[in-house]
Design a protein around this motif. Structure first.
Motif, PDB file in Angstrom:
ATOM      1  N   THR A  89       0.825  -1.210   0.000  1.00  0.00           N
ATOM      2  CA  THR A  89       0.000   0.000   0.000  1.00  0.00           C
ATOM      3  C   THR A  89       0.863   1.266   0.000  1.00  0.00           C
ATOM      4  O   THR A  89       1.952   1.285   0.585  1.00  0.00           O
ATOM      5  N   PRO A  90       0.388   2.355  -0.617  1.00  0.00           N
ATOM      6  CA  PRO A  90       1.206   3.562  -0.774  1.00  0.00           C
ATOM      7  C   PRO A  90       1.188   4.462   0.464  1.00  0.00           C
ATOM      8  O   PRO A  90       0.202   4.476   1.212  1.00  0.00           O
ATOM      9  N   PRO A  91       2.262   5.231   0.664  1.00  0.00           N
ATOM     10  CA  PRO A  91       2.241   6.269   1.703  1.00  0.00           C
ATOM     11  C   PRO A  91       1.255   7.373   1.320  1.00  0.00           C
ATOM     12  O   PRO A  91       0.869   7.509   0.154  1.00  0.00           O
ATOM     13  N   ALA A  92       0.853   8.159   2.292  1.00  0.00           N
ATOM     14  CA  ALA A  92      -0.069   9.268   2.037  1.00  0.00           C
ATOM     15  C   ALA A  92       0.541  10.262   1.061  1.00  0.00           C
ATOM     16  O   ALA A  92       1.730  10.579   1.123  1.00  0.00           O
ATOM     17  N   GLY A  93      -0.278  10.743   0.141  1.00  0.00           N
ATOM     18  CA  GLY A  93       0.157  11.776  -0.791  1.00  0.00           C
ATOM     19  C   GLY A  93       0.896  11.288  -2.015  1.00  0.00           C
ATOM     20  O   GLY A  93       1.363  12.106  -2.815  1.00  0.00           O
ATOM     21  N   THR A  94       1.005   9.976  -2.194  1.00  0.00           N
ATOM     22  CA  THR A  94       1.708   9.431  -3.363  1.00  0.00           C
ATOM     23  C   THR A  94       0.918   9.710  -4.638  1.00  0.00           C
ATOM     24  O   THR A  94      -0.303   9.518  -4.668  1.00  0.00           O
ATOM     25  N   PRO A  95       1.576  10.160  -5.719  1.00  0.00           N
ATOM     26  CA  PRO A  95       0.876  10.357  -6.983  1.00  0.00           C
ATOM     27  C   PRO A  95       0.246   9.052  -7.483  1.00  0.00           C
ATOM     28  O   PRO A  95       0.805   7.970  -7.291  1.00  0.00           O
ATOM     29  N   VAL A  96      -0.894   9.184  -8.117  1.00  0.00           N
ATOM     30  CA  VAL A  96      -1.669   8.023  -8.566  1.00  0.00           C
ATOM     31  C   VAL A  96      -1.575   7.901 -10.085  1.00  0.00           C
ATOM     32  O   VAL A  96      -1.677   8.894 -10.809  1.00  0.00           O
ATOM     33  N   VAL A  97      -1.382   6.662 -10.566  1.00  0.00           N
ATOM     34  CA  VAL A  97      -1.438   6.379 -12.000  1.00  0.00           C
ATOM     35  C   VAL A  97      -2.557   5.374 -12.239  1.00  0.00           C
ATOM     36  O   VAL A  97      -2.490   4.239 -11.751  1.00  0.00           O
ATOM     37  N   VAL A  98      -3.589   5.784 -12.951  1.00  0.00           N
ATOM     38  CA  VAL A  98      -4.725   4.914 -13.254  1.00  0.00           C
ATOM     39  C   VAL A  98      -4.487   4.256 -14.616  1.00  0.00           C
ATOM     40  O   VAL A  98      -4.373   4.948 -15.627  1.00  0.00           O
ATOM     41  N   LEU A  99      -4.397   2.938 -14.635  1.00  0.00           N
ATOM     42  CA  LEU A  99      -4.180   2.225 -15.890  1.00  0.00           C
ATOM     43  C   LEU A  99      -5.467   2.161 -16.696  1.00  0.00           C
ATOM     44  O   LEU A  99      -6.551   1.976 -16.148  1.00  0.00           O
TER      45      LEU A  99
ATOM     46  N   GLU B 244      -9.080  11.321  -0.048  1.00  0.00           N
ATOM     47  CA  GLU B 244      -8.474  11.238   1.276  1.00  0.00           C
ATOM     48  C   GLU B 244      -7.108  11.918   1.340  1.00  0.00           C
ATOM     49  O   GLU B 244      -6.655  12.303   2.418  1.00  0.00           O
ATOM     50  N   ASN B 245      -6.464  12.070   0.197  1.00  0.00           N
ATOM     51  CA  ASN B 245      -5.131  12.678   0.119  1.00  0.00           C
ATOM     52  C   ASN B 245      -5.212  13.889  -0.807  1.00  0.00           C
ATOM     53  O   ASN B 245      -4.956  13.787  -2.018  1.00  0.00           O
ATOM     54  N   LEU B 246      -5.553  15.017  -0.256  1.00  0.00           N
ATOM     55  CA  LEU B 246      -5.872  16.202  -1.054  1.00  0.00           C
ATOM     56  C   LEU B 246      -4.676  16.807  -1.760  1.00  0.00           C
ATOM     57  O   LEU B 246      -4.842  17.630  -2.673  1.00  0.00           O
ATOM     58  N   ASP B 247      -3.455  16.422  -1.359  1.00  0.00           N
ATOM     59  CA  ASP B 247      -2.266  16.936  -2.032  1.00  0.00           C
ATOM     60  C   ASP B 247      -1.732  15.969  -3.091  1.00  0.00           C
ATOM     61  O   ASP B 247      -0.734  16.264  -3.761  1.00  0.00           O
ATOM     62  N   ALA B 248      -2.382  14.827  -3.269  1.00  0.00           N
ATOM     63  CA  ALA B 248      -1.926  13.837  -4.250  1.00  0.00           C
ATOM     64  C   ALA B 248      -2.376  14.217  -5.653  1.00  0.00           C
ATOM     65  O   ALA B 248      -3.498  14.677  -5.858  1.00  0.00           O
ATOM     66  N   LEU B 249      -1.478  13.994  -6.618  1.00  0.00           N
ATOM     67  CA  LEU B 249      -1.781  14.237  -8.023  1.00  0.00           C
ATOM     68  C   LEU B 249      -2.152  12.919  -8.697  1.00  0.00           C
ATOM     69  O   LEU B 249      -1.943  11.840  -8.139  1.00  0.00           O
ATOM     70  N   CYS B 250      -2.675  13.009  -9.911  1.00  0.00           N
ATOM     71  CA  CYS B 250      -3.159  11.811 -10.608  1.00  0.00           C
ATOM     72  C   CYS B 250      -2.809  11.886 -12.089  1.00  0.00           C
ATOM     73  O   CYS B 250      -2.950  12.936 -12.723  1.00  0.00           O
ATOM     74  N   ILE B 251      -2.337  10.757 -12.622  1.00  0.00           N
ATOM     75  CA  ILE B 251      -2.130  10.617 -14.070  1.00  0.00           C
ATOM     76  C   ILE B 251      -3.100   9.554 -14.573  1.00  0.00           C
ATOM     77  O   ILE B 251      -3.044   8.401 -14.138  1.00  0.00           O
ATOM     78  N   VAL B 252      -4.017   9.947 -15.449  1.00  0.00           N
ATOM     79  CA  VAL B 252      -4.917   8.976 -16.074  1.00  0.00           C
ATOM     80  C   VAL B 252      -4.311   8.562 -17.406  1.00  0.00           C
ATOM     81  O   VAL B 252      -3.765   9.388 -18.132  1.00  0.00           O
ATOM     82  N   THR B 253      -4.385   7.276 -17.729  1.00  0.00           N
ATOM     83  CA  THR B 253      -3.678   6.775 -18.905  1.00  0.00           C
ATOM     84  C   THR B 253      -4.613   6.026 -19.843  1.00  0.00           C
ATOM     85  O   THR B 253      -5.662   5.522 -19.438  1.00  0.00           O
ATOM     86  N   GLY B 254      -4.191   5.920 -21.087  1.00  0.00           N
ATOM     87  CA  GLY B 254      -4.910   5.127 -22.078  1.00  0.00           C
ATOM     88  C   GLY B 254      -5.238   5.915 -23.317  1.00  0.00           C
ATOM     89  O   GLY B 254      -5.893   6.960 -23.244  1.00  0.00           O
ATOM     90  N   GLY B 255      -4.782   5.414 -24.459  1.00  0.00           N
ATOM     91  CA  GLY B 255      -5.104   6.049 -25.732  1.00  0.00           C
ATOM     92  C   GLY B 255      -6.429   5.545 -26.282  1.00  0.00           C
ATOM     93  O   GLY B 255      -7.220   4.918 -25.580  1.00  0.00           O
ATOM     94  N   GLN B 256      -6.653   5.825 -27.548  1.00  0.00           N
ATOM     95  CA  GLN B 256      -7.901   5.443 -28.206  1.00  0.00           C
ATOM     96  C   GLN B 256      -7.700   4.165 -28.996  1.00  0.00           C
ATOM     97  O   GLN B 256      -6.893   4.106 -29.929  1.00  0.00           O
ATOM     98  N   GLY B 257      -8.422   3.101 -28.630  1.00  0.00           N
ATOM     99  CA  GLY B 257      -8.358   1.854 -29.373  1.00  0.00           C
ATOM    100  C   GLY B 257      -9.180   1.918 -30.646  1.00  0.00           C
ATOM    101  O   GLY B 257      -9.958   2.854 -30.861  1.00  0.00           O
TER     102      GLY B 257
END
Length: 256
Positions: free
Chosen positions: A95-105, A132-145
């Motif tokens: 499990t990640p520490p608080a505030g870790t950036p998120v990558v959604v596959l 829950e982690n208001l300072d965490a950033l997020c990268i959403v991923t996936g192109g167009q099939g």
């Protein structure tokens, strides 16, 4: 001794039949892909070995040898599947520490507002962590099939923004076409934005081991955010992941 063998054979037959039922469950969701077919064939082969092994062995000669070789190969295959399953399970506990950036596959989408169940569960898990982690950033991923009307990352972003996540916290990677590219291109964004090497990978548990290994290859230090899996579709995903992991391990061995 013969009675003990009969009991073992009966138990094995019950397990094989139970496995066949398990891998037929995706039909209740209207799907029956490669993973389910693979699992069903493995269980059917096990049942045939249990029923026919004694008959072939008693005939002696090449038939006895063939039966024994088939049984040994089958048992080795089960051991390999058990090993891969243990790898899948081990990757879900980090499990990640608080505030870790998120990558959604990424996963399949049907429009800019509608996504597959698997992707919806990943987005829900990402939202839970980001809320829950208001300072965490997020990268959403996936192109167009080829069969998708828009990039997967666009639908993911729209969903997160609709849930209340600020748009400036979400970065879009919309050029990738597989998990490896998801993470390679996400690494470029992470470097550009100064996010560091630690990330929380969001995907289903069966997929987490391969995903985190690919994340390491891309230069990340990955943690795991495990999204829910539809229990009726799990047999399909599990069987397919066993095949994918086997292919990945063989390629890894040959390339190394």
């Amino acid at each position: 001794m013969k009675g003990f063998r009969k009991v073992l054979r009966a138990v094995g037959c019950v397990l094989c039949v139970g496995g066949m039922v398990f891998f037929l469950l995706p039909l209740l969701r209207g799907g029956f892909g490669l993973g389910a077919v693979f699992g069903l064939c493995v269980c059917l082969l096990g049942l045939l070995l249990l029923v026919c092994f004694g008959k072939f062995s008693r005939r002696g000669g090449w038939r006895k040898l063939l039966a024994r070789v088939a049984a040994v190969c089958y048992c080795l295959g089960l051991c390999w599947a058990g090993y891969l399953t243990a790898l899948m399970l081990s990757a879900t506990a980090n499990t990640p520490p608080a505030g870790t950036p998120v990558v959604v596959l990424g996963a399949r989408v049907y429009s800019a507002e509608r996504m597959s169940v698997s992707l919806s569960n990943r987005v829900d898990k990402a939202y839970e962590y980001l809320a829950e982690n208001l300072d965490a950033l997020c990268i959403v991923t996936g192109g167009q099939g080829k069969d998708e009307p828009c990039p997967e990352a666009v639908t993911e972003k729209n969903a997160l923004v609709g849930m209340g996540i600020q748009e400036e916290r979400i970065f879009v990677e919309d050029q990738s076409h597989n998990t490896r590219e998801n993470l390679q291109f996400a690494q470029e964004i992470a470097q550009e934005q100064g996010m560091g090497e630690e990330i929380a990978v969001v995907t289903q548990g069966f997929h987490m081991y391969r995903a985190t290994q690919l994340a390491k290859a891309a230069g990340f230090t990955p943690y795991s955010l495990v999204a829910e899996t539809d229990p009726l579709l799990f047999p399909e995903y599990y069987g397919r992941e066993l095949l994918s992991l086997t292919k990945w391990q063989v390629e890894h061995l040959l390339l190394d």
